[in-house]
Write an enzyme that holds these catalytic residues in place. Sequence first.
Site, PDB file in Angstrom:
ATOM      1  N   GLY A   9       0.858  -1.203   0.000  1.00 48.43           N
ATOM      2  CA  GLY A   9       0.000   0.000   0.000  1.00 48.43           C
ATOM      3  C   GLY A   9       0.880   1.234   0.000  1.00 48.43           C
ATOM      4  O   GLY A   9       0.526   2.274   0.553  1.00 48.43           O
ATOM      5  N   GLY A  12       0.063   5.159  -1.264  1.00 46.70           N
ATOM      6  CA  GLY A  12      -0.959   6.004  -0.654  1.00 46.70           C
ATOM      7  C   GLY A  12      -0.395   7.156   0.164  1.00 46.70           C
ATOM      8  O   GLY A  12       0.799   7.477   0.085  1.00 46.70           O
ATOM      9  N   GLN A  13      -1.284   7.781   0.947  1.00 49.55           N
ATOM     10  CA  GLN A  13      -0.909   8.996   1.681  1.00 49.55           C
ATOM     11  C   GLN A  13       0.232   8.723   2.670  1.00 49.55           C
ATOM     12  O   GLN A  13       1.200   9.488   2.720  1.00 49.55           O
ATOM     13  CB  GLN A  13      -2.128   9.560   2.430  1.00 49.55           C
ATOM     14  CG  GLN A  13      -1.886  10.959   2.976  1.00 49.55           C
ATOM     15  CD  GLN A  13      -2.901  11.387   4.032  1.00 49.55           C
ATOM     16  OE1 GLN A  13      -3.756  10.621   4.455  1.00 49.55           O
ATOM     17  NE2 GLN A  13      -2.786  12.631   4.460  1.00 49.55           N
ATOM     18  N   ASP A  35       2.268  -1.970  -4.449  1.00 53.89           N
ATOM     19  CA  ASP A  35       0.917  -1.397  -4.546  1.00 53.89           C
ATOM     20  C   ASP A  35       0.214  -2.031  -5.744  1.00 53.89           C
ATOM     21  O   ASP A  35       0.815  -2.801  -6.498  1.00 53.89           O
ATOM     22  CB  ASP A  35       0.993   0.132  -4.695  1.00 53.89           C
ATOM     23  CG  ASP A  35      -0.250   0.815  -4.114  1.00 53.89           C
ATOM     24  OD1 ASP A  35      -0.135   1.577  -3.148  1.00 53.89           O
ATOM     25  OD2 ASP A  35      -1.365   0.569  -4.652  1.00 53.89           O
ATOM     26  N   ASP A  53      -1.232  -7.291  -5.277  1.00 55.04           N
ATOM     27  CA  ASP A  53      -2.565  -7.195  -4.668  1.00 55.04           C
ATOM     28  C   ASP A  53      -2.489  -7.986  -3.366  1.00 55.04           C
ATOM     29  O   ASP A  53      -2.260  -9.200  -3.389  1.00 55.04           O
ATOM     30  CB  ASP A  53      -3.602  -7.805  -5.622  1.00 55.04           C
ATOM     31  CG  ASP A  53      -5.010  -7.740  -5.040  1.00 55.04           C
ATOM     32  OD1 ASP A  53      -5.153  -7.413  -3.839  1.00 55.04           O
ATOM     33  OD2 ASP A  53      -5.960  -8.032  -5.792  1.00 55.04           O
ATOM     34  N   TYR A 143     -15.265   0.350   8.953  1.00 55.24           N
ATOM     35  CA  TYR A 143     -13.824   0.617   9.068  1.00 55.24           C
ATOM     36  C   TYR A 143     -13.371   0.426  10.528  1.00 55.24           C
ATOM     37  O   TYR A 143     -12.385  -0.268  10.796  1.00 55.24           O
ATOM     38  CB  TYR A 143     -13.572   2.047   8.600  1.00 55.24           C
ATOM     39  CG  TYR A 143     -12.149   2.537   8.700  1.00 55.24           C
ATOM     40  CD1 TYR A 143     -11.141   2.001   7.910  1.00 55.24           C
ATOM     41  CD2 TYR A 143     -11.811   3.567   9.578  1.00 55.24           C
ATOM     42  CE1 TYR A 143      -9.839   2.483   7.986  1.00 55.24           C
ATOM     43  CE2 TYR A 143     -10.521   4.059   9.656  1.00 55.24           C
ATOM     44  CZ  TYR A 143      -9.539   3.515   8.866  1.00 55.24           C
ATOM     45  OH  TYR A 143      -8.250   3.994   8.937  1.00 55.24           O
ATOM     46  N   LYS A 147     -10.834  -2.361  12.111  1.00 52.90           N
ATOM     47  CA  LYS A 147      -9.602  -1.988  12.819  1.00 52.90           C
ATOM     48  C   LYS A 147      -9.591  -2.585  14.231  1.00 52.90           C
ATOM     49  O   LYS A 147      -8.549  -3.056  14.701  1.00 52.90           O
ATOM     50  CB  LYS A 147      -9.457  -0.462  12.886  1.00 52.90           C
ATOM     51  CG  LYS A 147      -9.130   0.180  11.532  1.00 52.90           C
ATOM     52  CD  LYS A 147      -7.765  -0.234  11.018  1.00 52.90           C
ATOM     53  CE  LYS A 147      -7.383   0.438   9.715  1.00 52.90           C
ATOM     54  NZ  LYS A 147      -6.153  -0.068   9.125  1.00 52.90           N
TER      55      LYS A 147
HETATM   56  P1  NAD Z   1      -4.449   5.405   1.184  1.00 52.50           P
HETATM   57  O1  NAD Z   1      -5.827   5.084   0.751  1.00 52.50           O
HETATM   58  O2  NAD Z   1      -3.905   6.753   0.883  1.00 52.50           O
HETATM   59  O3  NAD Z   1      -3.436   4.344   0.606  1.00 52.50           O
HETATM   60  C1  NAD Z   1      -3.704   2.969   0.568  1.00 52.50           C
HETATM   61  C2  NAD Z   1      -2.870   2.364  -0.544  1.00 52.50           C
HETATM   62  O4  NAD Z   1      -3.151   0.982  -0.556  1.00 52.50           O
HETATM   63  C3  NAD Z   1      -3.211   2.912  -1.943  1.00 52.50           C
HETATM   64  O5  NAD Z   1      -2.043   3.314  -2.615  1.00 52.50           O
HETATM   65  C4  NAD Z   1      -3.891   1.745  -2.633  1.00 52.50           C
HETATM   66  O6  NAD Z   1      -3.628   1.703  -4.027  1.00 52.50           O
HETATM   67  C5  NAD Z   1      -3.268   0.577  -1.903  1.00 52.50           C
HETATM   68  N1  NAD Z   1      -4.116  -0.631  -1.989  1.00 52.50           N
HETATM   69  C6  NAD Z   1      -5.464  -0.699  -1.952  1.00 52.50           C
HETATM   70  N2  NAD Z   1      -5.871  -1.959  -2.099  1.00 52.50           N
HETATM   71  C7  NAD Z   1      -4.753  -2.702  -2.240  1.00 52.50           C
HETATM   72  C8  NAD Z   1      -4.524  -4.088  -2.457  1.00 52.50           C
HETATM   73  N3  NAD Z   1      -5.530  -4.952  -2.579  1.00 52.50           N
HETATM   74  N4  NAD Z   1      -3.250  -4.509  -2.533  1.00 52.50           N
HETATM   75  C9  NAD Z   1      -2.209  -3.644  -2.453  1.00 52.50           C
HETATM   76  N5  NAD Z   1      -2.359  -2.326  -2.266  1.00 52.50           N
HETATM   77  C10 NAD Z   1      -3.634  -1.850  -2.161  1.00 52.50           C
HETATM   78  O7  NAD Z   1      -4.382   5.110   2.750  1.00 52.50           O
HETATM   79  P2  NAD Z   1      -3.398   5.772   3.831  1.00 52.50           P
HETATM   80  O8  NAD Z   1      -4.041   7.020   4.312  1.00 52.50           O
HETATM   81  O9  NAD Z   1      -2.023   5.781   3.333  1.00 52.50           O
HETATM   82  O10 NAD Z   1      -3.581   4.714   5.005  1.00 52.50           O
HETATM   83  C11 NAD Z   1      -2.730   3.595   5.142  1.00 52.50           C
HETATM   84  C12 NAD Z   1      -3.162   2.813   6.364  1.00 52.50           C
HETATM   85  O11 NAD Z   1      -3.166   3.672   7.524  1.00 52.50           O
HETATM   86  C13 NAD Z   1      -4.591   2.234   6.283  1.00 52.50           C
HETATM   87  O12 NAD Z   1      -4.607   0.994   6.917  1.00 52.50           O
HETATM   88  C14 NAD Z   1      -5.423   3.222   7.060  1.00 52.50           C
HETATM   89  O13 NAD Z   1      -6.532   2.609   7.624  1.00 52.50           O
HETATM   90  C15 NAD Z   1      -4.442   3.661   8.135  1.00 52.50           C
HETATM   91  N6  NAD Z   1      -4.776   4.978   8.678  1.00 52.50           N
HETATM   92  C16 NAD Z   1      -4.677   6.102   7.912  1.00 52.50           C
HETATM   93  C17 NAD Z   1      -5.018   7.335   8.462  1.00 52.50           C
HETATM   94  C18 NAD Z   1      -4.923   8.609   7.656  1.00 52.50           C
HETATM   95  O14 NAD Z   1      -5.367   9.668   8.132  1.00 52.50           O
HETATM   96  N7  NAD Z   1      -4.345   8.585   6.462  1.00 52.50           N
HETATM   97  C19 NAD Z   1      -5.464   7.417   9.774  1.00 52.50           C
HETATM   98  C20 NAD Z   1      -5.594   6.230  10.513  1.00 52.50           C
HETATM   99  C21 NAD Z   1      -5.220   5.033   9.960  1.00 52.50           C
HETATM  100  N1  SER Z   2      -8.072   9.446   8.586  1.00 57.77           N
HETATM  101  C1  SER Z   2      -8.743   8.199   8.718  1.00 57.77           C
HETATM  102  C2  SER Z   2     -10.126   8.266   8.166  1.00 57.77           C
HETATM  103  O1  SER Z   2     -10.684   9.336   8.199  1.00 57.77           O
HETATM  104  C3  SER Z   2      -8.794   7.783  10.167  1.00 57.77           C
HETATM  105  O2  SER Z   2      -8.544   6.449  10.248  1.00 57.77           O
HETATM  106  O3  SER Z   2     -10.637   7.273   7.734  1.00 57.77           O
END
Ligand code: NAD
Ligand code: SER
Length: 319
Positions: A9, A12-13, A35, A53, A143, A147
């Site tokens: 992943g 992503g962000q 990814d 995947d 979600y 978690k």
């Molecule tokens: P994001 O959506 O920006 O990135 C997720 C990445 O995973 C994407 O690049 C997507 O292409 C990839 N992905 C999706 N399905 C996939 C698959 N089947 N196989 C491989 N890759 C796949 O999410 P993020 O914000 O970077 O979050 C990453 C993790 O952190 C997640 O588990 C999210 O729940 C957790 N999280 C994020 C935040 C936040 O504010 N960003 C807050 C709390 C928790």
């Molecule tokens: N930033 C995340 C969301 O809004 C928190 O897990 O889903």
Amino acid sequence: MMSKILVIGAGGQIGTELVLSLRELKGDEHVFAADLKDDCPEKLVGGPYVKMDVLDKEFVRSFIIKNKIDEVYLLAALLSATAEKNPAFAWKLNMEGLFTILDLAKEKHLKKVFWPSSIAVFGPTTPPENTPQLTIMEPSTVYGISKLAGERWCEYYANNYGVDVRSIRYPGLISYTSLPGGGTTDYAVDIFYQAKLGNEFTSFLKEDTTLPMMYMEDAIRATIELMESDSDNIKIRSSYNLSGCSFSPKELTEEIQKLMPEFKAKYVPDFRQDIADTWPRSIDDSNARVDWGWKEKFSTESLVKVMLNHVDVNLLKNS
Ligand code: NAD
Ligand code: SER
């Protein structure tokens, strides 16, 4: 010998910044980014990339075993808002990949696992102010349910199979390197792009909805500090509360207006308001501070300054 790391992943962000920080620390060649996309995201071309995947269990297993990967950061998931639109798939994606990775660690193919949880594990019955590490947890979103279940399984694998799994309940993360992927806290990133574009901002949350937030640099540092800590220091194997700052859409708007007085916002709540209403307003992270020395650097004021300096509106146009 330097550990071999796989970030799933990675596009992503969080992944984009995490991979870059890990590569700086461990060397480009030791950090594999993975990814769904065929091509390596532009920002990650400096090191190895694999199209993967996480639901393709056999591919994930053979890649990790063949490449002698030591550590996995499993970031692939559907976030809160997107997950509500497709609950069955969100449950599948958020849980199946975790079991694949935990099982590889149980079989000793992996030495360490990082898996992120979220403030979404809390729910409407949780005390919302300074939410304790141990408290009532009745999440009402798919979600949050995924978690919380993931946290319980992480602790189970740690206790019963000696798996070294580590986790953080991230707050809403604020960053400018890549766009957020479908969360309830995404408004707090989009607001900076609209401010830079000279647009009036429409918040999908009410003006007084306060949520826990964190600047990405703090989140990445916390993740790496947790993973680099001596295993004996990690007393919590479900997931650690972590706090940066808390603000509402109105407070964030006012902070931006200190630097851009002409900036305007209005508040038009949508379905994401119902999600935000069930989450805490602030977090007690004293366990992380005591166990592995966590301390945040960024306040609301300082993250606003950095975001306004660095946000590039071309990222929005090209997305
Ligand atoms: P994001 O959506 O920006 O990135 C997720 C990445 O995973 C994407 O690049 C997507 O292409 C990839 N992905 C999706 N399905 C996939 C698959 N089947 N196989 C491989 N890759 C796949 O999410 P993020 O914000 O970077 O979050 C990453 C993790 O952190 C997640 O588990 C999210 O729940 C957790 N999280 C994020 C935040 C936040 O504010 N960003 C807050 C709390 C928790
Ligand atoms: N930033 C995340 C969301 O809004 C928190 O897990 O889903």
